[in-house]
Design a protein around this motif. Structure first.
Motif, PDB file in Angstrom:
ATOM      1  N   PHE A   1      -9.750   1.486  -5.905  1.00  0.00           N
ATOM      2  CA  PHE A   1      -8.427   1.982  -5.512  1.00  0.00           C
ATOM      3  C   PHE A   1      -8.486   2.626  -4.127  1.00  0.00           C
ATOM      4  O   PHE A   1      -7.563   2.500  -3.316  1.00  0.00           O
ATOM      5  N   TRP A   2      -9.597   3.363  -3.874  1.00  0.00           N
ATOM      6  CA  TRP A   2      -9.737   3.951  -2.546  1.00  0.00           C
ATOM      7  C   TRP A   2      -9.818   2.866  -1.469  1.00  0.00           C
ATOM      8  O   TRP A   2      -9.232   2.983  -0.397  1.00  0.00           O
TER       9      TRP A   2
ATOM     10  N   MET B   1      -6.395   1.513  -0.918  1.00  0.00           N
ATOM     11  CA  MET B   1      -5.563   2.447  -0.160  1.00  0.00           C
ATOM     12  C   MET B   1      -5.914   2.427   1.325  1.00  0.00           C
ATOM     13  O   MET B   1      -5.030   2.411   2.194  1.00  0.00           O
TER      14      MET B   1
ATOM     15  N   ALA C   1      -4.505  -0.688   2.747  1.00  0.00           N
ATOM     16  CA  ALA C   1      -3.060  -0.606   2.892  1.00  0.00           C
ATOM     17  C   ALA C   1      -2.672   0.226   4.104  1.00  0.00           C
ATOM     18  O   ALA C   1      -1.787  -0.148   4.894  1.00  0.00           O
ATOM     19  N   PHE C   2      -3.341   1.399   4.275  1.00  0.00           N
ATOM     20  CA  PHE C   2      -3.039   2.228   5.437  1.00  0.00           C
ATOM     21  C   PHE C   2      -3.405   1.529   6.737  1.00  0.00           C
ATOM     22  O   PHE C   2      -2.722   1.683   7.762  1.00  0.00           O
TER      23      PHE C   2
ATOM     24  N   ALA D   1      -0.302  -2.740  -4.488  1.00  0.00           N
ATOM     25  CA  ALA D   1       0.240  -1.959  -5.599  1.00  0.00           C
ATOM     26  C   ALA D   1       0.013  -2.667  -6.930  1.00  0.00           C
ATOM     27  O   ALA D   1      -0.359  -2.037  -7.936  1.00  0.00           O
TER      28      ALA D   1
ATOM     29  N   THR E   1      -3.564  -2.396  -7.846  1.00  0.00           N
ATOM     30  CA  THR E   1      -3.866  -1.034  -8.285  1.00  0.00           C
ATOM     31  C   THR E   1      -3.433  -0.816  -9.723  1.00  0.00           C
ATOM     32  O   THR E   1      -4.166  -0.233 -10.532  1.00  0.00           O
TER      33      THR E   1
END
Length: 608
Positions: free
Chosen positions: A17-18, A21, A24-25, A197, A200
Motif C-alpha cells: 500500500f505504501w 501511495m 500515486a503521489f 485505489a 488498495t
C-alpha cells in the motif's frame, strides 16, 4: 515470539500500500507539473496574440491616418500614421524575440513565417502605397485619389489581415493541442489513481483474509454461518470447528458476496451518472430552445448554435445548412468540430430528396453527392411542412456514430427546425413592416424611426447627418400618358438607382408615391450634395421604354439638408429637405438645391 511474527506480518501486508501511495503521489506530481507547463504556454500564447492584435491596431491606425490626410489634406491626420510607423519595428522585434525564446523551435517556424510576411507586407504597404499617396496628396487631391482608386493599399491590407488571421489560427491550434495533451494526461492520472485505489481495496481485503487465517485456524462455525447467510437465513449460529478447507470456503463465499456487491454498486453508480448526464443534456437543450426563441435574426441564432451544438453533440463534427431566399442553395449557418462549411445544392442531398434521415450509405443507396461518403448522419429540417435545411454530422476521427448520439441529433434537429421556422416568419413580418413592397426600399415608418435615432446619435457623437429628398418630375403626367404599370417601372428603376448609389450605412427609403429619401449618417452637406448630383445626372441620362414605347426624358428634383444651425431635430431636418425640394420644383425641376439656397456649396443644373 508470536507478537514479533504478527508485527512483521502486519508490516509486510502494509508495504504494497505504501508503494502504491508513493506511485500515486508521483503520478499526481508529474501530471500537475505538466498541467502548469501547459497553463504557462497558454498564457504566453495569449500574450503573443495580444501583441499581434497591437500590431494590427498600429496598421489600422496608419491606414486611418493616411486616409484622413488624403481626404482632408491636413498633416494633423498623419500623427497616428507617424506614431504607428515608429512603433511597429519594435513591436515586430519584441514578438519575434518572444517566439524564439518561449516557443518550441519546431512550433515557432509557422508563426515566424506568418509574422515575417506580415512585416514584409507592412513595409511594402508603406513604400508602395502610403509614401506615394502622401507625396501625391501634397501635390493635389485628384492625384492622391487616383492612387487610392488603384486599390493597391486595400489588397495589401487584405493580405496583412489574412496573414495575421493565419498566425492567430496557427497559435490557437498549437495552444489547443497542448491543452488537449494536458487533459489526456490528467485523464490518464485519474484512471491510474482509480486503479491504485482498486488495488488498495483488493489488497486490503486479501491481507485481512490471510491475517485472519493465520490468527485463527478454526473458523468452521463462521463458515457455516456464512453459507447459511448466503442461502438466505437471517439468523445464524456459528459452531466452533477447525478445518483449513472450511476457511477456504469462507474466503470464497465472502469474496463472492463482495464481488457481487461491488458489481451492483458499480452498476448503480453508472446508471446514476448516465441519468445525471441526461438531465444536464436536457437542461442544455431546454436552454438552447429558450435562447433561440429570444433570437431576432439568423445571425444571432448562428452565434447561439455555434456554442450549443458542440456541447449537445460532443465528439462530433458537422454543419447546419439552411435554404437561401431563392431555395436553390443550401448555405452554411454554423459548423463545428473542424467540419468544412461550404454551400451545396439541395438536389445533391439524398436526405432532402427522400424526406428522411440518411446515415452510412447502405448496399442499395447511391453515394452522397456532397460531404463525407460514410459514417455520417444527415437530418432534414422540417417545420409545418416546409423544408428549412439539413443538419449533417459525423463522429470525429471517422468512427461510427453511437445510437445515443443519433437520438440526441434528432432531438436537436427538431429544436433547430422550430427555431429556423420562427426566425424566417419573424424576418418576413419585419420586412413586410419596414419595406416598400414595390421598390424593396424602406417605408416611411422605418425612415422616421431611423431618422430620430440617427439624429440623437449624431448630436451625441458630434457627427454630421444629411437627408436627401427627391421627387420624380411630372410623374402624374407619365402615369396618365403611359399607365400605372409604366409609372411602377420607373419607380422600381429609381429604387434600384438609390440602392446602387447610396454608400454604406446610408438608408434609402420611399416615403410614398413618387417621393424618395436617402438618410446619410456621417455625411456632411457637401458630400450629400455631390451624391444628389450624381443621382440627378444618372436619372437624366436614362432612356426608358415600356411595351416598346419610349417614355421620354425622366428627371428628378432633389432637396438636401443637414443637421446644423437651426436644424436640430428629425422633423426640422425633414422640413428643411422638403423645402429645398419644393424650391427645386419651383425653379425649374431637374436640379439639386440645398436647404440654404444661398449656401456657396450649392450644386444645381439647368433644366433639360
Amino acid at each position: 515470539m508470536v507478537v514479533l511474527t504478527l508485527r512483521r506480518m502486519l508490516l509486510l501486508s502494509q508495504l504494497p500500500f505504501w508503494v502504491l501511495m508513493v506511485a500515486a503521489f508521483s503520478l499526481l506530481s508529474i501530471t500537475l507539473h505538466e498541467r502548469v507547463v501547459a497553463t504557462n504556454r497558454a498564457t504566453h500564447v495569449r500574450e503573443e496574440l495580444a501583441q499581434v492584435a497591437g500590431i494590427m491596431q498600429h496598421v489600422v491606425d496608419m491606414e486611418t491616418g493616411l486616409r484622413g490626410f488624403v481626404i482632408a489634406g491636413n498633416p494633423v491626420f498623419l500623427e497616428p500614421y507617424t506614431a504607428a510607423r515608429a512603433a511597429l519595428p519594435g513591436e515586430f522585434a519584441l514578438l519575434q524575440l518572444t517566439l524564439r525564446q518561449q516557443v518550441n523551435p519546431r512550433e515557432a517556424v509557422a508563426p515566424l513565417a506568418h509574422l515575417n510576411r506580415v512585416e514584409a507586407l507592412v513595409g511594402r504597404w508603406q513604400t508602395t502605397v502610403a509614401e506615394p499617396e502622401i507625396a501625391a496628396r501634397a501635390r493635389g487631391l485628384s492625384e492622391a485619389a487616383a492612387f487610392v482608386k488603384q486599390q493597391t493599399g486595400k489588397r495589401l491590407l487584405d493580405s496583412i489581415r489574412a496573414e495575421v488571421e493565419a498566425y492567430q489560427q496557427a497559435r490557437q491550434q498549437q495552444l489547443q493541442r497542448a491543452e488537449t495533451a494536458a487533459a489526456a494526461k490528467l485523464r490518464s492520472l485519474q484512471l491510474s489513481l482509480y486503479g491504485v485505489a482498486a488495488l488498495t481495496i483488493l489488497g486490503s481485503v486479501a491481507a485481512s483474509l490471510v491475517g485472519a487465517s493465520l490468527l485463527r485456524r478454526s473458523l468452521g462455525a463462521v463458515t457455516d454461518a456464512a453459507e447459511r447467510l448466503t442461502a438466505g437465513e437471517t439468523v445464524t449460529l456459528a459452531e466452533r470447528r477447525a478445518s483449513p478447507a472450511e476457511i477456504q470456503t469462507l474466503s470464497r463465499a465472502f469474496n463472492h458476496m463482495s464481488g457481487r456487491l461491488a458489481q451492483a454498486r458499480r452498476q448503480a453508480d453508472e446508471h446514476a451518472r448516465e441519468l445525471a448526464a441526461r438531465n444536464v443534456w436536457m437542461r442544455t437543450l431546454g436552454e438552447l430552445s429558450d435562447w433561440l426563441q429570444a433570437a431576432r435574426s439568423l445571425e444571432e441564432a448562428a452565434g447561439i448554435l455555434e456554442r450549443a451544438l458542440p456541447a449537445l453533440l460532443p465528439g462530433t463534427q458537422g454543419t447546419l445548412h439552411h435554404h437561401n431566399a431563392s431555395r436553390n442553395l443550401l448555405l452554411a449557418v454554423v459548423s463545428w468540430g473542424g467540419a468544412e462549411a461550404r454551400p451545396s445544392s439541395p438536389g445533391d442531398c439524398w436526405a432532402l430528396r427522400r424526406g428522411e434521415a440518411r446515415q452510412d450509405a447502405g448496399v442499395l443507396a447511391p453515394p452522397c453527392l456532397h460531404g463525407p461518403q460514410q459514417r455520417y448522419l444527415c437530418l432534414p429540417l422540417f417545420s409545418h411542412g416546409e423544408t428549412l435545411g439539413t443538419l449533417r454530422l459525423q463522429a470525429q476521427g471517422g468512427e461510427a456514430l453511437s445510437e445515443a448520439t443519433r437520438a440526441a441529433a434528432e432531438d436537436v434537429a427538431q429544436q433547430v427546425a422550430l427555431a429556423l421556422a420562427g426566425l424566417r416568419l419573424l424576418d418576413r413580418l419585419q420586412q413586410q413592416a419596414i419595406r416598400d413592397p414595390l421598390t424593396g426600399l424602406f417605408n416611411r415608418r422605418h425612415l422616421e424611426e431611423q431618422l430620430e435615432q440617427r439624429v440623437l446619435a449624431a448630436e451625441a457623437a458630434g457627427q454630421p447627418l444629411s437627408l436627401v429628398a427627391l421627387d420624380v418630375d411630372h410623374f402624374k403626367r407619365l402615369n396618365d400618358s403611359f399607365g400605372h404599370e409604366a409609372g411602377d417601372m420607373v419607380l422600381v428603376r429609381m429604387g434600384a438607382a438609390l440602392r446602387d448609389l447610396s454608400p454604406a450605412p446610408a438608408l434609402a427609403a420611399r416615403p410614398g408615391g413618387e417621393e424618395f429619401s436617402i438618410l446619410l449618417p456621417d455625411q456632411p452637406l457637401p458630400a450629400a450634395l455631390e451624391l444628389a448630383e450624381r443621382l440627378r445626372s444618372e436619372v437624366a441620362g436614362w432612356t426608358l421604354e415600356f411595351a416598346g414605347m419610349p417614355l421620354g426624358p425622366v428627371s428628378v428634383s432633389i432637396g438636401v439638408a443637414g443637421l446644423g444651425s437651426g436644424i436640430a431635430t428629425g422633423q426640422a431636418l425633414t422640413r428643411a429637405a422638403d423645402d429645398a425640394l419644393y424650391q427645386a420644383k419651383r425653379t425649374g425641376r431637374n436640379r439639386v438645391v440645398p436647404s440654404d439656397a444661398g449656401s456657396p456649396a450649392r450644386i444645381s443644373s439647368l433644366p433639360s
